[in-house]
Design a protein around this motif. Structure first.
Motif, PDB file in Angstrom:
ATOM      1  N   GLN A 160       3.904 -33.395  70.537  1.00  0.00           N
ATOM      2  CA  GLN A 160       5.060 -34.213  70.890  1.00  0.00           C
ATOM      3  C   GLN A 160       5.170 -34.553  72.376  1.00  0.00           C
ATOM      4  OE1 GLN A 160       8.813 -32.892  69.171  1.00  0.00           O
ATOM      5  NE2 GLN A 160       7.795 -32.098  67.353  1.00  0.00           N
ATOM      6  N   LEU A 161       4.589 -33.749  73.237  1.00  0.00           N
ATOM      7  CA  LEU A 161       4.776 -33.960  74.677  1.00  0.00           C
ATOM      8  C   LEU A 161       4.114 -35.230  75.182  1.00  0.00           C
ATOM      9  CD1 LEU A 161       4.472 -30.402  76.266  1.00  0.00           C
ATOM     10  CD2 LEU A 161       6.510 -31.662  75.551  1.00  0.00           C
ATOM     11  N   GLY A 162       3.178 -35.790  74.418  1.00  0.00           N
ATOM     12  CA  GLY A 162       2.557 -37.036  74.826  1.00  0.00           C
ATOM     13  C   GLY A 162       3.536 -38.191  74.897  1.00  0.00           C
ATOM     14  N   SER A 163       4.715 -38.013  74.294  1.00  0.00           N
ATOM     15  CA  SER A 163       5.741 -39.059  74.350  1.00  0.00           C
ATOM     16  C   SER A 163       6.444 -39.102  75.699  1.00  0.00           C
ATOM     17  CB  SER A 163       6.778 -38.819  73.247  1.00  0.00           C
ATOM     18  OG  SER A 163       6.168 -38.805  71.977  1.00  0.00           O
ATOM     19  N   LEU A 164       6.298 -38.035  76.479  1.00  0.00           N
ATOM     20  CA  LEU A 164       6.990 -37.946  77.768  1.00  0.00           C
ATOM     21  C   LEU A 164       6.150 -38.563  78.879  1.00  0.00           C
ATOM     22  CD1 LEU A 164       8.216 -34.237  77.581  1.00  0.00           C
ATOM     23  CD2 LEU A 164       9.539 -36.297  77.038  1.00  0.00           C
ATOM     24  N   THR A 165       6.822 -39.188  79.833  1.00  0.00           N
ATOM     25  CA  THR A 165       6.166 -39.724  81.019  1.00  0.00           C
ATOM     26  C   THR A 165       7.040 -39.437  82.229  1.00  0.00           C
ATOM     27  OG1 THR A 165       7.232 -41.903  81.030  1.00  0.00           O
ATOM     28  CG2 THR A 165       5.285 -41.628  79.605  1.00  0.00           C
ATOM     29  N   ALA A 166       6.539 -39.785  83.382  1.00  0.00           N
ATOM     30  CA  ALA A 166       7.317 -39.621  84.613  1.00  0.00           C
ATOM     31  C   ALA A 166       8.538 -40.535  84.626  1.00  0.00           C
ATOM     32  CB  ALA A 166       6.436 -39.904  85.822  1.00  0.00           C
ATOM     33  N   ARG A 167       8.541 -41.557  83.783  1.00  0.00           N
ATOM     34  CA  ARG A 167       9.660 -42.496  83.736  1.00  0.00           C
ATOM     35  C   ARG A 167      10.738 -42.071  82.743  1.00  0.00           C
ATOM     36  NH1 ARG A 167       7.906 -48.558  83.037  1.00  0.00           N
ATOM     37  NH2 ARG A 167      10.124 -48.756  83.602  1.00  0.00           N
ATOM     38  N   THR A 168      10.476 -41.039  81.957  1.00  0.00           N
ATOM     39  CA  THR A 168      11.471 -40.555  81.000  1.00  0.00           C
ATOM     40  C   THR A 168      12.691 -40.031  81.748  1.00  0.00           C
ATOM     41  OG1 THR A 168       9.730 -39.935  79.431  1.00  0.00           O
ATOM     42  CG2 THR A 168      11.904 -38.930  79.128  1.00  0.00           C
ATOM     43  N   THR A 169      13.874 -40.468  81.332  1.00  0.00           N
ATOM     44  CA  THR A 169      15.104 -40.057  82.024  1.00  0.00           C
ATOM     45  C   THR A 169      16.002 -39.167  81.175  1.00  0.00           C
ATOM     46  OG1 THR A 169      16.223 -42.069  81.300  1.00  0.00           O
ATOM     47  CG2 THR A 169      15.135 -42.118  83.467  1.00  0.00           C
ATOM     48  N   LEU A 170      15.801 -39.161  79.842  1.00  0.00           N
ATOM     49  CA  LEU A 170      16.608 -38.322  78.964  1.00  0.00           C
ATOM     50  C   LEU A 170      15.721 -37.743  77.875  1.00  0.00           C
ATOM     51  CD1 LEU A 170      19.356 -37.215  77.957  1.00  0.00           C
ATOM     52  CD2 LEU A 170      19.583 -39.322  76.600  1.00  0.00           C
ATOM     53  N   VAL A 171      15.810 -36.425  77.690  1.00  0.00           N
ATOM     54  CA  VAL A 171      15.070 -35.721  76.639  1.00  0.00           C
ATOM     55  C   VAL A 171      16.056 -34.870  75.858  1.00  0.00           C
ATOM     56  CG1 VAL A 171      13.234 -34.074  76.100  1.00  0.00           C
ATOM     57  CG2 VAL A 171      12.997 -35.609  78.073  1.00  0.00           C
ATOM     58  N   THR A 172      15.986 -34.919  74.532  1.00  0.00           N
ATOM     59  CA  THR A 172      16.735 -33.972  73.709  1.00  0.00           C
ATOM     60  C   THR A 172      15.750 -33.175  72.869  1.00  0.00           C
ATOM     61  OG1 THR A 172      17.038 -35.583  71.893  1.00  0.00           O
ATOM     62  CG2 THR A 172      18.778 -35.440  73.567  1.00  0.00           C
ATOM     63  N   ILE A 173      16.127 -31.944  72.547  1.00  0.00           N
ATOM     64  CA  ILE A 173      15.237 -31.093  71.760  1.00  0.00           C
ATOM     65  C   ILE A 173      16.026 -30.002  71.052  1.00  0.00           C
ATOM     66  CG2 ILE A 173      14.725 -29.620  73.764  1.00  0.00           C
ATOM     67  CD1 ILE A 173      11.907 -29.194  72.541  1.00  0.00           C
ATOM     68  N   SER A 174      15.662 -29.743  69.796  1.00  0.00           N
ATOM     69  CA  SER A 174      16.063 -28.524  69.086  1.00  0.00           C
ATOM     70  C   SER A 174      14.771 -27.871  68.629  1.00  0.00           C
ATOM     71  CB  SER A 174      16.962 -28.854  67.886  1.00  0.00           C
ATOM     72  OG  SER A 174      16.257 -29.613  66.913  1.00  0.00           O
ATOM     73  N   ILE A 175      14.582 -26.607  68.984  1.00  0.00           N
ATOM     74  CA  ILE A 175      13.325 -25.926  68.647  1.00  0.00           C
ATOM     75  C   ILE A 175      13.547 -24.420  68.689  1.00  0.00           C
ATOM     76  CG2 ILE A 175      12.329 -25.679  70.965  1.00  0.00           C
ATOM     77  CD1 ILE A 175      10.481 -26.971  67.815  1.00  0.00           C
ATOM     78  N   GLY A 176      12.738 -23.697  67.925  1.00  0.00           N
ATOM     79  CA  GLY A 176      12.799 -22.238  67.925  1.00  0.00           C
ATOM     80  C   GLY A 176      13.107 -21.643  66.573  1.00  0.00           C
ATOM     81  N   GLY A 177      13.811 -22.395  65.714  1.00  0.00           N
ATOM     82  CA  GLY A 177      14.167 -21.863  64.405  1.00  0.00           C
ATOM     83  C   GLY A 177      12.962 -21.571  63.533  1.00  0.00           C
ATOM     84  N   ASN A 178      11.990 -22.466  63.544  1.00  0.00           N
ATOM     85  CA  ASN A 178      10.790 -22.236  62.729  1.00  0.00           C
ATOM     86  C   ASN A 178       9.926 -21.123  63.301  1.00  0.00           C
ATOM     87  OD1 ASN A 178      11.260 -24.246  60.729  1.00  0.00           O
ATOM     88  ND2 ASN A 178      10.660 -25.818  62.198  1.00  0.00           N
ATOM     89  N   ASP A 179       9.883 -20.978  64.621  1.00  0.00           N
ATOM     90  CA  ASP A 179       9.164 -19.857  65.229  1.00  0.00           C
ATOM     91  C   ASP A 179       9.746 -18.534  64.748  1.00  0.00           C
ATOM     92  OD1 ASP A 179       7.450 -20.882  67.930  1.00  0.00           O
ATOM     93  OD2 ASP A 179       9.007 -22.235  67.233  1.00  0.00           O
ATOM     94  N   ALA A 180      11.070 -18.483  64.642  1.00  0.00           N
ATOM     95  CA  ALA A 180      11.747 -17.243  64.252  1.00  0.00           C
ATOM     96  C   ALA A 180      11.735 -17.003  62.756  1.00  0.00           C
ATOM     97  CB  ALA A 180      13.193 -17.271  64.762  1.00  0.00           C
ATOM     98  N   GLY A 181      11.086 -17.889  61.987  1.00  0.00           N
ATOM     99  CA  GLY A 181      10.928 -17.657  60.552  1.00  0.00           C
ATOM    100  C   GLY A 181      12.103 -18.113  59.716  1.00  0.00           C
ATOM    101  N   PHE A 182      12.734 -19.216  60.110  1.00  0.00           N
ATOM    102  CA  PHE A 182      13.916 -19.718  59.419  1.00  0.00           C
ATOM    103  C   PHE A 182      13.713 -19.831  57.908  1.00  0.00           C
ATOM    104  CE2 PHE A 182      15.616 -23.736  57.650  1.00  0.00           C
ATOM    105  CZ  PHE A 182      16.947 -23.391  57.558  1.00  0.00           C
ATOM    106  N   VAL A 183      12.623 -20.469  57.489  1.00  0.00           N
ATOM    107  CA  VAL A 183      12.400 -20.704  56.061  1.00  0.00           C
ATOM    108  C   VAL A 183      12.241 -19.388  55.309  1.00  0.00           C
ATOM    109  CG1 VAL A 183      10.826 -21.705  54.358  1.00  0.00           C
ATOM    110  CG2 VAL A 183      11.386 -22.984  56.434  1.00  0.00           C
ATOM    111  N   ASP A 184      11.484 -18.466  55.885  1.00  0.00           N
ATOM    112  CA  ASP A 184      11.262 -17.191  55.206  1.00  0.00           C
ATOM    113  C   ASP A 184      12.541 -16.365  55.131  1.00  0.00           C
ATOM    114  OD1 ASP A 184       9.361 -15.245  54.020  1.00  0.00           O
ATOM    115  OD2 ASP A 184       9.924 -14.034  55.756  1.00  0.00           O
TER     116      ASP A 184
END
Length: 262
Positions: free
Chosen positions: A91-115
């Motif tokens: 996903q980081l390939g979408s970012l550039t030096a011209r990007t001014t706003l980024v939103t993100i939700s992440i971590g739930g799947n790392d912590a095993g949300f589905v399981d």
């Protein structure tokens, strides 16, 4: 006369300069990139999804924000099932030096949300509690370094961007009176996992200099087993389960994002 004319010119130039400096920030100037997992891609809202397996919805808060703010550019990179590794690799390939706003939700799947949800749905109270405790231990001990890696990479690629990290809601109203097959013990355990995840994410976002949006307050009174659900319980298709519905995205996440972006 010449002096008066020069004074008028100076005053006019000053006025133009002040007008330029005091002009309010315009959302249309934003180059907006939405990263993250299924809570950002919009799984759970039904309807038609785009992006193949990433399942991006027009009812997801990033798309809703873009619709109402008309940024200069919008790149919807969030993907269902994403972990911190997926964000770094895909996903980081979408970012550039011209990007001014980024939103993100992440971590739930790392912590095993589905399981966690699967174990709590199928197992006993004690099995559920033990699995949630494992997830909380992971969130406290392993997840922080993973979040740091993601946040650092975002800052490196988009050094001038405003980065907004959105958390996850509590899932259940406890005590609650609805037939979803989970005891109050299980519901409380799952909510405690969401609390730990929010605490850890808030700490790491603050350490990175990012804005953390704690969604739990907005969700109070809208959990599963409340009077107005903003989350799906177990539903069909199964992948829609335990994700924000249309109201969760439009009335929960979107206003919370609007509150910090203006």
């Amino acid at each position: 006369m010449r002096r008066s004319f020069r004074v008028l010119l100076c005053l006019a130039a000053t006025a133009v300069g002040l007008t330029t400096l005091s002009a309010p920030a315009n959302a249309a100037a934003h180059n907006y990139v939405a990263l993250g997992d299924s809570y950002s891609s919009g799984v759970g809202t039904g309807g038609t999804y785009s992006g193949g397996g990433c399942k991006r919805s027009t009812n997801a808060y990033p798309q809703l924000w873009a619709n109402t703010h008309a940024p200069a550019s919008f790149n919807f990179a969030a993907c269902s099932g994403a972990t911190t590794t997926d964000v770094l690799n895909s996903q980081l390939g979408s970012l550039t030096a011209r990007t001014t706003l980024v939103t993100i939700s992440i971590g739930g799947n790392d912590a095993g949300f589905v399981d966690v949800i699967t174990t709590c749905t199928l197992g006993s109270d004690s099995t559920c509690v033990n699995r949630v405790e494992q997830g909380k231990t992971f969130a406290r001990n392993t997840l922080p370094a993973r979040l740091d890696n993601v946040y650092s990479a975002i800052r490196q690629r988009s050094p001038s961007a405003r980065v907004v990290v959105l958390g996850y809601p509590r899932f259940y109203k406890v005590p609650g009176s609805c037939n979803v097959g989970l005891s109050d013990t299980k519901r409380s355990a799952i909510n405690s996992g969401a609390d730990v995840l929010a605490q850890v994410t808030a700490q790491r976002a603050a350490a990175a200099g990012f804005t953390f949006v704690d969604i739990r307050g907005a969700w109070t009174g809208h959990e599963i087993c409340s009077g107005d659900w903003w989350l799906n319980s177990l539903t069909w298709p199964v992948e829609e389960s335990y994700h924000p519905n249309k109201n969760g995205q439009a009335r929960g996440y979107l206003p919370a994002l609007n509150a910090v972006t203006g």
